[in-house]
Design a protein around this motif. Sequence first.
Motif, PDB file in Angstrom:
ATOM      1  N   VAL A 179       0.852  -1.183   0.000  1.00  0.00           N
ATOM      2  CA  VAL A 179       0.000   0.000   0.000  1.00  0.00           C
ATOM      3  C   VAL A 179       0.889   1.234   0.000  1.00  0.00           C
ATOM      4  O   VAL A 179       1.995   1.224   0.559  1.00  0.00           O
TER       5      VAL A 179
ATOM      6  N   VAL B 141       0.802   5.848  -0.091  1.00  0.00           N
ATOM      7  CA  VAL B 141       0.079   7.116   0.017  1.00  0.00           C
ATOM      8  C   VAL B 141       0.937   8.193  -0.628  1.00  0.00           C
ATOM      9  O   VAL B 141       2.124   8.332  -0.297  1.00  0.00           O
TER      10      VAL B 141
ATOM     11  N   VAL C 248      -4.310   7.147  -2.353  1.00  0.00           N
ATOM     12  CA  VAL C 248      -4.042   5.885  -1.662  1.00  0.00           C
ATOM     13  C   VAL C 248      -4.196   4.752  -2.673  1.00  0.00           C
ATOM     14  O   VAL C 248      -5.227   4.668  -3.356  1.00  0.00           O
TER      15      VAL C 248
ATOM     16  N   VAL D 133      -8.760  -1.299   2.699  1.00  0.00           N
ATOM     17  CA  VAL D 133      -7.790  -0.308   3.149  1.00  0.00           C
ATOM     18  C   VAL D 133      -8.465   0.644   4.131  1.00  0.00           C
ATOM     19  O   VAL D 133      -9.526   1.201   3.837  1.00  0.00           O
ATOM     20  N   ASP D 134      -7.840   0.817   5.287  1.00  0.00           N
ATOM     21  CA  ASP D 134      -8.288   1.785   6.285  1.00  0.00           C
ATOM     22  C   ASP D 134      -7.276   2.921   6.347  1.00  0.00           C
ATOM     23  O   ASP D 134      -6.065   2.684   6.328  1.00  0.00           O
ATOM     24  N   VAL D 135      -7.779   4.153   6.429  1.00  0.00           N
ATOM     25  CA  VAL D 135      -6.907   5.320   6.501  1.00  0.00           C
ATOM     26  C   VAL D 135      -7.209   6.088   7.782  1.00  0.00           C
ATOM     27  O   VAL D 135      -8.366   6.385   8.087  1.00  0.00           O
TER      28      VAL D 135
ATOM     29  N   HIS E  33      -9.774   7.425  12.591  1.00  0.00           N
ATOM     30  CA  HIS E  33     -10.204   6.809  11.343  1.00  0.00           C
ATOM     31  C   HIS E  33     -10.953   7.832  10.481  1.00  0.00           C
ATOM     32  O   HIS E  33     -11.849   8.534  10.945  1.00  0.00           O
TER      33      HIS E  33
ATOM     34  N   SER F  49     -12.636   4.053   4.980  1.00  0.00           N
ATOM     35  CA  SER F  49     -12.346   2.653   4.658  1.00  0.00           C
ATOM     36  C   SER F  49     -12.850   2.404   3.246  1.00  0.00           C
ATOM     37  O   SER F  49     -13.923   2.905   2.863  1.00  0.00           O
TER      38      SER F  49
ATOM     39  N   THR G  45      -1.871   7.380   8.065  1.00  0.00           N
ATOM     40  CA  THR G  45      -1.505   5.964   8.078  1.00  0.00           C
ATOM     41  C   THR G  45      -2.538   5.179   7.288  1.00  0.00           C
ATOM     42  O   THR G  45      -3.742   5.250   7.578  1.00  0.00           O
ATOM     43  N   ALA G  46      -2.089   4.448   6.277  1.00  0.00           N
ATOM     44  CA  ALA G  46      -2.968   3.586   5.479  1.00  0.00           C
ATOM     45  C   ALA G  46      -2.593   2.134   5.757  1.00  0.00           C
ATOM     46  O   ALA G  46      -1.416   1.764   5.687  1.00  0.00           O
ATOM     47  N   THR G  47      -3.595   1.314   6.045  1.00  0.00           N
ATOM     48  CA  THR G  47      -3.366  -0.096   6.363  1.00  0.00           C
ATOM     49  C   THR G  47      -4.203  -0.963   5.451  1.00  0.00           C
ATOM     50  O   THR G  47      -5.432  -0.772   5.348  1.00  0.00           O
TER      51      THR G  47
END
Length: 785
Positions: free
Chosen positions: A175, A177, A193, A205-207, A213, A216, A240-242
């Motif tokens: 991932v 950004v 993203v 993907v959660d940002v 948060h 998503s 933060t992107a997960t």
Amino acid sequence: MVVDVAFTRTEALLLVPLAAAGLYVLMYRTSEAEMTSHRRLALYTTRLTVISLIAVAVAGPYVVAPDTVETGEHVHVLIDESSSMDVYEHGPEELVEGLEAAGVEVTTTPVAAGNESPLGDAVLSHVERDGELLLYSDGRVTHGTGIPEAARAASSLNARLHAVELQPTRPAAYVEVDGPGVVGDGAAATYRVSVDGVEFTEAAVDVEVDGEHVTSTELERGEVHELQHRFTGEGSHRITATADVDDVFTENDVYRKSVDVVEPPRLLYVAPAVYPYSQLLDDLYQVEYADEVPSDLSQYQAVVMQNVAAEDAGDLAALQEHVLDGNGLVVAGGPDAYERGGYEESLLGTMLPVREGGVDYDTDVVVLIDVSGSVEDEIQMNRGLAASAVDSMSDEHNVGVMAFDHAVYEISGLRPLEDERQEVQDTINRVEASGGGTDVAIGLRGARDMLDGGGNVILISDGEVWPHLRQPAIDLAGEMGEDGIRVVGVGVGEPDHVFMREVASASGGSYFPATDVDRLSVLFDEEGEREELDSITVMDRDHFITRGVETTNTVSTTHPVAARGTADLLAVSQDGLPAVSAWRYGDGRVVSVTGHRGDGVLDGLLQEPDRALATRSASWAAGDPRRTLVDVYEAGDTHVGEPTTLRYRGVTRPVAANQSFRQVDHATFEATVTPAETGWRSVGDVEYAVNYPRELGGFGVSPRLESAASVTGGGVYPVDEAEAIAEDVSTREPVTRTTRQNRDWLFLFLALGLYLTEVCLRRLEEVYGYRLAELLPQRIYRWME
């Protein structure tokens, strides 16, 4: 057998007649009178022969002889053992065994491991003349020499580089950004993203921003999600992107981006009225208003002028000094601006990236086509791009066609399109790839000679050249620009965008990737015959102002101006005239916005998505908001194992834990750090992000690998076809080349031998009493007496 002898420095042979004359004067006019004429002649002859032999040696004699080298007996397999190779199930063992079973001698060498893939350096380290290299790798280089450069080096040694088609079997995702790292307090910023990789279809993907948060989303492989966020509060902020995906690696499922939020830049807006553009800027910057430019501009980072005549603009000398010192200027059009505001005759005109009078079209054009080995697979595309370029030109143009690799070839001289358009197209269709090296400067020099004055060159190339050949091409393009020749670059394959853009910009031209070749019609179609575009059109997609902007709107009118030679033409109106242009003026930045509605309103440039061109123009002109601050730290995001620069602006050297700052300029100190772990780091009051190793930011076989193999004459084979590789290697024709063998040592040896012999005979007679009669044959002795 006849042996041809040649000389490196033939001028050295002039020593022979000079020595003959000098020796004659010395021996016949000043030598002992008692010496007999025959003895004198013998001494003269030996000394002249010695000098002649030395002169021949200095002239650099050599012979050229054929040398045949047998090939195809050995393959050196370079094995990539870096982390990105974990997505492939099988190793190289079966391939090596298959090659050996086919009778090929194999040497294996691991060349990459862990998170480091210096593959280009490995090729350079192990390549041998006339050798065969097989790269068992995905071809993804993390640092050092690139694969294309290494392939050209191998080709120069007549070595071949082969590769294998690796098919990933394990899922791997990463991932990222992308977006601005510095924004003004309260300003909205856009971030992209994305998720990419191999062997997976989508990922959740959660940002988060500052731990909270914000969104998503489900992203397919290669998909991009745009996120807009308005930061409040000066200081460091975190994005933060997960990605939630079941794959081989977990370290690259998280991407961190730091954002430094600062006080918005202070802009001075100068206009006779309040236009909508000022309201747009008000949302992003600290804007103050004035009717004219004041003498004191020290508190502003940029000045925006809109629809102001030069005589009403105020203190233009102060404005010029302000821009030269590193600040910005944006000049937007209107009924009282540019050609209607007397700009060309004023100090303001010297600062602008455009000049009055519309576009000057020089009708002589050379289409310069790269036919080197690096574009061998794209040669059909190159022909098509060249044909499209000719199609875009009006009948008034005269077009010549040239091709180049390490040399330049004239395909067709300048011909009028009005009468010979089809003939020009036919010559383009006959262009074939040569397989040679690439020297852009050689091609440009040939095009310049054909034009013999002002004109245009359309350079169609991937720009893949040796590092030492880059600057000569850029310098030559600059000289051509001074001579009135503009170079327009078109990048093909996987081009070196930076180099191609530098060449074009040096001459005052533009650069386009192959996908934007239709924009050539804006440059080469006559104004009266040009087809109207659908909307405002971006001409340079890599500039900060235009990057990622997709235009859809139009403007009602455009000032009749043309971009100056060294300016960047960023966007044109639907009628093909400059709408947004930019350049550096001294240490500052200047933007001309020349499209409007007729009454000073910027028309389509104020509507989404085109409005980004207007807002970014002011942002680019203002520059880094931190540049005027003191006692501040700056730090850029980085990856594990990659250095990043920490910078401090202040009067005294800063003291920071585990960091040693060095002074690099007045009131500027820097330190370099190479993080070993992911996470957040800080220096002073500023944070920066450390992301996963770059090795984990790309999977699958690099498309550059196939083109690199093609440059050397090598192939790309399925991993289970060892026999095909062995057959290719073993059936390679022996190489016959001519070698130059120096022979200067032979003449020096003869000269030394003759001189020592003559000296020894004389010394034997003088010291030991031997008479020459006892040492020489009687007939020779009697002749000398």
